[in-house]
Motif scaffolding. Structure first.
Motif, PDB file in Angstrom:
ATOM      1  N   LYS A 233       2.049   4.040  -1.763  1.00 26.57           N
ATOM      2  CA  LYS A 233       2.820   3.710  -2.969  1.00 26.57           C
ATOM      3  C   LYS A 233       3.770   2.541  -2.720  1.00 26.57           C
ATOM      4  O   LYS A 233       4.032   1.733  -3.626  1.00 26.57           O
ATOM      5  CB  LYS A 233       3.605   4.940  -3.436  1.00 26.57           C
ATOM      6  N   ASP A 237       4.137  -0.775  -4.977  1.00 23.12           N
ATOM      7  CA  ASP A 237       5.425  -1.068  -5.612  1.00 23.12           C
ATOM      8  C   ASP A 237       6.001  -2.403  -5.170  1.00 23.12           C
ATOM      9  O   ASP A 237       6.674  -3.090  -5.958  1.00 23.12           O
ATOM     10  CB  ASP A 237       6.426   0.055  -5.304  1.00 23.12           C
ATOM     11  N   THR A 238       5.775  -2.797  -3.918  1.00 27.15           N
ATOM     12  CA  THR A 238       6.386  -4.027  -3.410  1.00 27.15           C
ATOM     13  C   THR A 238       5.491  -5.255  -3.579  1.00 27.15           C
ATOM     14  O   THR A 238       5.982  -6.350  -3.839  1.00 27.15           O
ATOM     15  CB  THR A 238       6.739  -3.865  -1.916  1.00 27.15           C
TER      16      THR A 238
END
Length: 368
Positions: A233, A237-238
């Motif tokens: 995740k 997300d990054t």
């Protein structure tokens, strides 16, 4: 982890013929038996009137067998035998009524029904092998029926018959080839994960069930491995979902490159993968997965200007030591997987022999 209960499409396709499952072929055969058996009764009466008593008697006998077959077909285990017996007898009967003295010209139209029924019930290869010899025989009989081909009228009749039969066979064969190709593409799409090209969850579940059945018969063992990418995740997300997709494709490539040809791998969903290691001992399965863990951890993926490194956890369950059903094996492998994650990630965890409810961890590597 919930297991899939979808039907095994690969096995269904292998068991089908001409796109029809056995249940559909049984229904069609019952209808054919009913229609043919009922239709033979008035034809038999007409044969008696025309003086062909032996043909009429044969038709009445065939009618009785067919009507009994309507009752027997839903339960028979020899469906293929019934289909062949019906088609061979029917096609031979077509030829018989063509060679009768004073045979009607309209009797020869039944030649055109041969490829339709054969391809429908037997599929492309067997349908052609059965129908082609009978169609050639029908063409020869029609040629003899016309007698001396000395007029344009007789030649036109012969050419019409030959051309129509050849086109009928060719078109049905072409249709069946295209249908099989289209069906195979649809099955491949239904069984393949679009992103990674690996087997999807339903396909993996079907392969696992078949592997268990095979091992029950042979007495050999296998290992079920559940693998999960650590902190996936965070990558999404990054760096975005494109980077996450690239990581999944890269992991899939690592899995397929390292595993043996007898092994099987699929994407179960998200960042979770499943592996089936056939005919492998627990220690060997652990060693193979630890080598794969190190391979993934040392692999660098360049995404734009960023270098991405990921790790993974593996949970291993052995058949039949830790369970004999797919559900039990999934449960044990899942417990081992999350035991490794709780211990620091980037781990391989296997269940100890005889400890299906409380897995014993075999941990290697560094914390992720």
């Amino acid at each position: 982890m919930e297991t899939s209960h979808h039907s095994d499409l690969g096995a269904t396709l292998a068991q089908s013929r001409s796109g029809l499952r056995d249940s559909h072929r049984r229904s069609i055969m019952r209808l054919l038996f009913l229609v043919t058996g009922s239709s033979l009764v008035p034809f038999a009466c007409l044969q008696f009137i025309n003086g062909f008593w032996w043909v009429g008697a044969g038709e009445l006998l065939a009618s009785a067998v067919l009507l009994l077959g309507v009752w027997h077909l839903p339960r028979t285990a020899n469906l293929q035998v019934w289909i062949y017996a019906y088609l061979v007898t029917l096609f031979a009967f077509f030829l018989v009524i063509m060679v009768l003295p004073e045979a009607s010209v309209s009797a020869f139209v039944w030649v055109l029904m041969m490829p339709v029924l054969a391809y429908l019930l037997l599929g492309k290869r067997e349908g052609m092998l059965l129908s082609l010899p009978f169609m050639i025989a029908g063409g020869v009989i029609y040629f003899l029926h016309l007698g001396h081909i000395g007029s344009a009228h007789a030649l036109i009749d012969l050419l019409n018959m030959v051309l129509c039969g050849a086109l009928m066979l060719a078109f049905i064969h072409m249709y069946e080839v295209r249908r099989e190709e289209a069906e195979q593409r649809l099955v491949d799409m239904a069984q393949t994960d679009a992103l990674t090209g690996l087997a999807n969850r339903s396909n993996f579940q079907g392969t696992l069930n078949r592997t268990i059945a095979e091992c029950e018969r042979s007495g050999t063992g296998f290992a079920l491995v559940i693998m999960d990418i650590d902190h996936f995740k965070v990558v999404n997300d990054t760096l975005g979902h494109d980077a996450g997709d690239q990581v999944l494709r890269d992991i899939s490539q690592s899995l397929t490159e390292r595993l043996r040809s007898t092994d099987f791998v699929g994407r179960l969903g998200g960042e979770e993968f499943g592996l089936i290691l056939r005919n492998v001992k627990p220690a060997d399965a652990f060693e193979l997965m630890d080598e794969l863990r190190q391979r993934i951890a040392s692999r660098e993926l360049v995404y734009g200007e960023v270098s991405v490194q990921v790790t993974a956890c593996f949970g291993i369950a052995q058949w039949p030591d830790h369970g004999r059903s797919a559900e039990t094996l999934f449960c044990i492998a899942d417990r081992c997987l999350y035991s490794g994650k709780r211990a620091g990630r980037n781990r391989v965890a296997g269940a100890g022999a005889g400890q299906a409810s409380r897995p014993r961890e075999l941990l290697t590597g560094r914390a992720g």
